[in-house]
Design a protein around this motif. Structure first.
Motif, PDB file in Angstrom:
ATOM      1  N   UNK A 160       0.843  -1.189   0.000  1.00 60.80           N
ATOM      2  CA  UNK A 160       0.000   0.000   0.000  1.00 60.80           C
ATOM      3  C   UNK A 160       0.880   1.241   0.000  1.00 60.80           C
ATOM      4  N   UNK A 161       0.438   2.303  -0.723  1.00 59.89           N
ATOM      5  CA  UNK A 161       1.295   3.471  -0.873  1.00 59.89           C
ATOM      6  C   UNK A 161       1.572   4.165   0.457  1.00 59.89           C
ATOM      7  N   UNK A 199       5.931  13.292  -1.220  1.00 60.32           N
ATOM      8  CA  UNK A 199       6.046  11.942  -1.775  1.00 60.32           C
ATOM      9  C   UNK A 199       4.728  11.176  -1.692  1.00 60.32           C
ATOM     10  N   UNK A 200       3.956  11.388  -0.620  1.00 63.38           N
ATOM     11  CA  UNK A 200       2.655  10.733  -0.516  1.00 63.38           C
ATOM     12  C   UNK A 200       1.734  11.184  -1.646  1.00 63.38           C
ATOM     13  N   UNK A 201       1.730  12.495  -1.937  1.00 62.10           N
ATOM     14  CA  UNK A 201       0.930  12.998  -3.051  1.00 62.10           C
ATOM     15  C   UNK A 201       1.416  12.414  -4.370  1.00 62.10           C
ATOM     16  N   UNK A 202       2.721  12.285  -4.498  1.00 61.96           N
ATOM     17  CA  UNK A 202       3.309  11.736  -5.721  1.00 61.96           C
ATOM     18  C   UNK A 202       2.916  10.279  -5.915  1.00 61.96           C
ATOM     19  N   UNK A 203       2.975   9.481  -4.839  1.00 66.42           N
ATOM     20  CA  UNK A 203       2.558   8.084  -4.933  1.00 66.42           C
ATOM     21  C   UNK A 203       1.089   7.993  -5.342  1.00 66.42           C
ATOM     22  N   UNK A 204       0.249   8.884  -4.777  1.00 65.73           N
ATOM     23  CA  UNK A 204      -1.161   8.897  -5.138  1.00 65.73           C
ATOM     24  C   UNK A 204      -1.368   9.271  -6.594  1.00 65.73           C
ATOM     25  N   UNK A 205      -0.577  10.241  -7.096  1.00 59.20           N
ATOM     26  CA  UNK A 205      -0.691  10.645  -8.494  1.00 59.20           C
ATOM     27  C   UNK A 205      -0.299   9.502  -9.423  1.00 59.20           C
ATOM     28  N   UNK A 206       0.737   8.755  -9.046  1.00 60.35           N
ATOM     29  CA  UNK A 206       1.155   7.609  -9.857  1.00 60.35           C
ATOM     30  C   UNK A 206       0.040   6.573  -9.928  1.00 60.35           C
ATOM     31  N   UNK A 207      -0.625   6.348  -8.793  1.00 63.86           N
ATOM     32  CA  UNK A 207      -1.719   5.372  -8.762  1.00 63.86           C
ATOM     33  C   UNK A 207      -2.850   5.789  -9.705  1.00 63.86           C
ATOM     34  N   UNK A 208      -3.158   7.095  -9.756  1.00 67.58           N
ATOM     35  CA  UNK A 208      -4.310   7.571 -10.519  1.00 67.58           C
ATOM     36  C   UNK A 208      -3.986   7.912 -11.969  1.00 67.58           C
ATOM     37  N   UNK A 209      -2.758   8.394 -12.227  1.00 65.04           N
ATOM     38  CA  UNK A 209      -2.407   8.855 -13.569  1.00 65.04           C
ATOM     39  C   UNK A 209      -1.439   7.941 -14.292  1.00 65.04           C
ATOM     40  N   UNK A 228      -0.645  -7.306   8.260  1.00 64.05           N
ATOM     41  CA  UNK A 228      -0.351  -7.285   6.824  1.00 64.05           C
ATOM     42  C   UNK A 228       1.063  -6.765   6.568  1.00 64.05           C
ATOM     43  N   UNK A 229       1.471  -5.752   7.317  1.00 64.49           N
ATOM     44  CA  UNK A 229       2.814  -5.211   7.158  1.00 64.49           C
ATOM     45  C   UNK A 229       3.865  -6.255   7.539  1.00 64.49           C
ATOM     46  N   UNK A 230       3.597  -7.015   8.592  1.00 58.60           N
ATOM     47  CA  UNK A 230       4.543  -8.040   9.042  1.00 58.60           C
ATOM     48  C   UNK A 230       4.669  -9.171   8.027  1.00 58.60           C
TER      49      UNK A 230
END
Length: 298
Positions: A31-32, A82-92, A215-217
């Motif tokens: 997850x991002x 970076x969080x915004x960037x990860x979200x943009x990659x997911x959407x665009x 889930x992370x573990x």
């Protein structure tokens, strides 16, 4: 202006070109919102090793303002941006997200002029614009029939990431020129701050639920390793060479060069991964190279 500073800007661009490739591989099945906490250990370990090898001083901030600036720098650049960037990659997708996010040198130039009182010349400004336009062309995909419509929210996130990066970069220059910190000291404190901020917010948010912690573990050790190597290369090595470059040349000149990192990724993809570039993308390559050459010659 220092030619060594411009060279270190190119070195930084190389580090920042390698890191996204590793992140792309490591983010599969992750997850991002988990990426920043996971890669933060690589940042801290990498900066600790650099500090031990260089035996650098400059670890004491010059007053409370410098300490606050470190935190704001990390929150804006390494977390929110970076969080915004990860979200943009997911959407665009990567191409569109990077083309919009690559506008951050213009924000750096604006902030550097207004806050740091830098005075880039007309040719510097033209070269900066040339690099940004070249990056946009480079990352534009050829038109396809029935191409999907991308959500406006993705573009807003990419622009938000560019704004965050554009503000945080002049903060880094201030820290290593007026904040009493050396490049190693500034980035070591940034790495420690990212660990505290990223994991603190994760445990207050997604990590507050037991199923998310489980889930992370369960994430494979290989994925942890890849993400932390990406953090060590992009944040530690890249952040260190970038900070050193900022002590030698203005942020408004170094940033356009470091912003050319996507071109390195594209050329590697063409040479070794069998990808192809359209004609307008090759024009973008030429514009980035020309813009960087102009800045290096001034």
């Amino acid at each position: 202006m220092s030619m060594l500073g411009l060279f270190l800007g190119l070195v930084t661009a190389c580090f920042w070109a390698i890191s996204p490739i590793l992140l792309k591989v490591g983010m599969r099945g992750v997850r991002r919102e988990d990426v920043n906490p996971m890669r933060s250990f690589g940042f801290l370990l990498g900066m600790t090793l650099i500090a031990l090898l260089t035996r650098s001083g400059g670890f004491v901030p010059n007053g409370a303002l410098a300490a606050v600036m470190v935190v704001l720098n990390v929150v804006l650049g390494n977390y929110l941006g970076d969080q915004l960037y990860f979200g943009a990659i997911k959407e665009l997708g990567v191409s569109r997200a990077v083309s919009v996010g690559s506008s951050y040198p213009l924000m750096v130039t604006l902030v550097s002029v207004l806050w740091l009182k830098e005075r880039p010349g007309v040719l510097h400004l033209m070269a900066t614009g040339l690099i940004v336009l070249g990056l946009v062309l480079l990352k534009m995909e050829p038109h396809r029939e029935g191409e999907r419509v991308y959500p406006i929210g993705g573009y807003i996130k990419a622009l938000g990431a560019a704004a965050c990066w554009g503000v945080s970069i002049p903060m880094t220059r201030w820290l290593v020129t007026a904040g009493g910190l050396s490049p190693v000291g500034a980035n070591w404190w940034r790495s420690l701050t990212l660990v505290v901020v990223a994991w603190g917010l994760w445990f207050r948010g997604p990590g507050s639920r037991p199923e998310r912690r489980r889930a992370l573990a369960r994430i494979p050790l290989k994925t942890w390793l890849i993400l932390n190597v990406a953090g060590a290369i992009g944040l530690a090595l890249g952040g260190y060479t970038f900070a050193v470059a900022l002590t030698m040349s203005p942020a408004s000149l170094i940033t356009p060069i470091t912003a050319s990192s996507p071109i390195i990724t594209a050329l590697v993809a063409v040479a070794f991964m069998g990808e192809r570039l359209a004609r307008h993308q090759w024009i973008g390559v030429g514009m980035v190279v020309l813009g960087s050459a102009i800045i290096g010659a001034l």
